[in-house]
Every structure is written in C-alpha cells, then in structure tokens.
Design an enzyme around this catalytic site. Structure first.
Site, PDB file in Angstrom:
ATOM      1  CB  CYS A   8     -41.003  11.668  -7.238  1.00  0.00           C
ATOM      2  SG  CYS A   8     -41.943  12.243  -5.522  1.00  0.00           S
ATOM      3  CG  HIS A   9     -45.576  13.736  -8.886  1.00  0.00           C
ATOM      4  ND1 HIS A   9     -45.176  13.484  -7.870  1.00  0.00           N
ATOM      5  CD2 HIS A   9     -46.463  13.696  -8.605  1.00  0.00           C
ATOM      6  CE1 HIS A   9     -45.593  13.459  -7.350  1.00  0.00           C
ATOM      7  NE2 HIS A   9     -47.260  14.187  -7.728  1.00  0.00           N
ATOM      8  N   GLY A  10     -42.139  11.310 -11.634  1.00  0.00           N
ATOM      9  CA  GLY A  10     -42.115  11.203 -13.445  1.00  0.00           C
ATOM     10  C   GLY A  10     -42.391  10.042 -14.443  1.00  0.00           C
ATOM     11  CD  GLN A  35     -48.003  12.731 -12.629  1.00  0.00           C
ATOM     12  OE1 GLN A  35     -47.194  13.994 -12.469  1.00  0.00           O
ATOM     13  NE2 GLN A  35     -49.316  12.856 -11.670  1.00  0.00           N
TER      14      GLN A  35
END
Length: 192
Positions: A116-118, A120
C-alpha cells in the site's frame, strides 16, 4: 528467526495486525518499532475504507503497544523487513533514520515486504531504482519518482508482485498472498 516491522501513528490496522499474527503462527518473532518511541509505548492505528468516494475514509483502529525500542534495534539481527501502509509513511519518509533502515535491508539483500502506502518509504529511501513493484494506486507517482516501475492491478485481493528480495502488494485485501511470498523469501517451509 526475527523480522522487523516499521510502524507509526495511523498505520493501517490490518497491515500491522494481520502480518504480525500470521508470522507469530509460524513461530517468527516480529519486532514492531517506531522512531522516537520505546517498547511499551502505544501507537494509534487506522482503518482505511474504500466506500465509493473519491478517496478512502479513515477511522481509528486498535491501539497497539510497541514491542521494541527503535533506537535499540540491531539490523543484523533481522532476517527480513515489513513496511506496512496507512498514513505513517507520508511523514516518516522525511526521517533519515527510517530511510537508513530500509536501505540497509536492500544493501544486505534481505527480504522486504511492502504494501500500500509503504512504498512511499521505499521510494524516499532510493531503493526502487530499476525495480518493479505494486502499491496503492495513489502511490504510483511516488514509485515512478523513486525510479521504480509501477505494476497496476485491477483487483487488490489476489495480487502480489515479487522483484528479487522485494515483495509488494497494492492494499490490505492482498495480505494473505503478500505474506505467503514473503515467507517463501525468508526460506520458511510449511508442510501440511
């Protein structure tokens, strides 16, 4: 075997608890840490829900008591790294200590599971250059800006992408297949 899991306030609830419990089931010791916090400190998780709006909504999840102190970890003790999503990656990507941890796992070619946003955080750490990975669709620009190739999946639930030591998935519905591939990279064999 020990695995390190990076965390912070407003980490996605499922992406913290599900991998933690899955790996505990396999007798893998998971150390959950957050910069500037110590073992026993509590972080707040969040539930991110896609409800048909232009973006997901957010609700408080379960509080979580950190298992270990960030400043005391010894990276050579860990066989792999888990980088969940939620909102914590958007502010921890400015923390050089976190980026150094991520870089070290890639330098040492140890298994890294990001979801997911990991991604980033991986982009900010500069470890995506020349790699392909999946992430939440809203993180595509982060992956590309970090030199990576974004792998798009229409359905989140069964899609996982493996590129060398990196296992990535778009969101929490893929936790099962994401953890399956991470466990394979760790060299854990499961016999039924």
């Amino acid at each position: 075997m020990k695995v390190l899991l990076l965390a912070g306030d407003y980490i996605e609830d499922y992406e913290l608890y599900a991998p933690l419990k899955a790996l505990e089931m396999l007798d893998i010791d998971v150390h959950v840490v957050c910069p500037d916090k110590k073992a026993g400190d509590v972080i707040q998780t969040a539930l991110h829900i896609v409800e048909g709006w232009q973006t997901y909504s957010e609700r408080p999840g379960h509080p979580f008591e950190l298992t270990h102190t960030f400043s005391e970890i010894k990276l050579e003790d860990y066989s792999g790294l888990i980088v969940p999503g939620g909102r914590f990656p958007e502010y921890q990507r400015y923390d050089q200590r976190v980026l150094d941890v991520i870089s070290r796992f890639f330098t040492d070619n140890k298994p890294v599971a990001a979801i997911c946003h990991g991604l980033q955080l991986l982009s900010a750490a500069g470890v995506l250059k020349g790699r392909s990975c999946s992430a939440f669709p809203m993180c595509k620009l982060d992956v590309v800006a970090g030199g990576g190739k974004y792998v798009d999946y229409e359905a989140f639930s069964k899609n996982v992408h493996v590129d060398g030591n990196l296992v990535s998935a778009p969101a929490y519905p893929a936790i099962g297949v994401w953890m399956r591939e991470f466990v394979k990279l760790l060299g854990v064999e499961i016999h039924f």
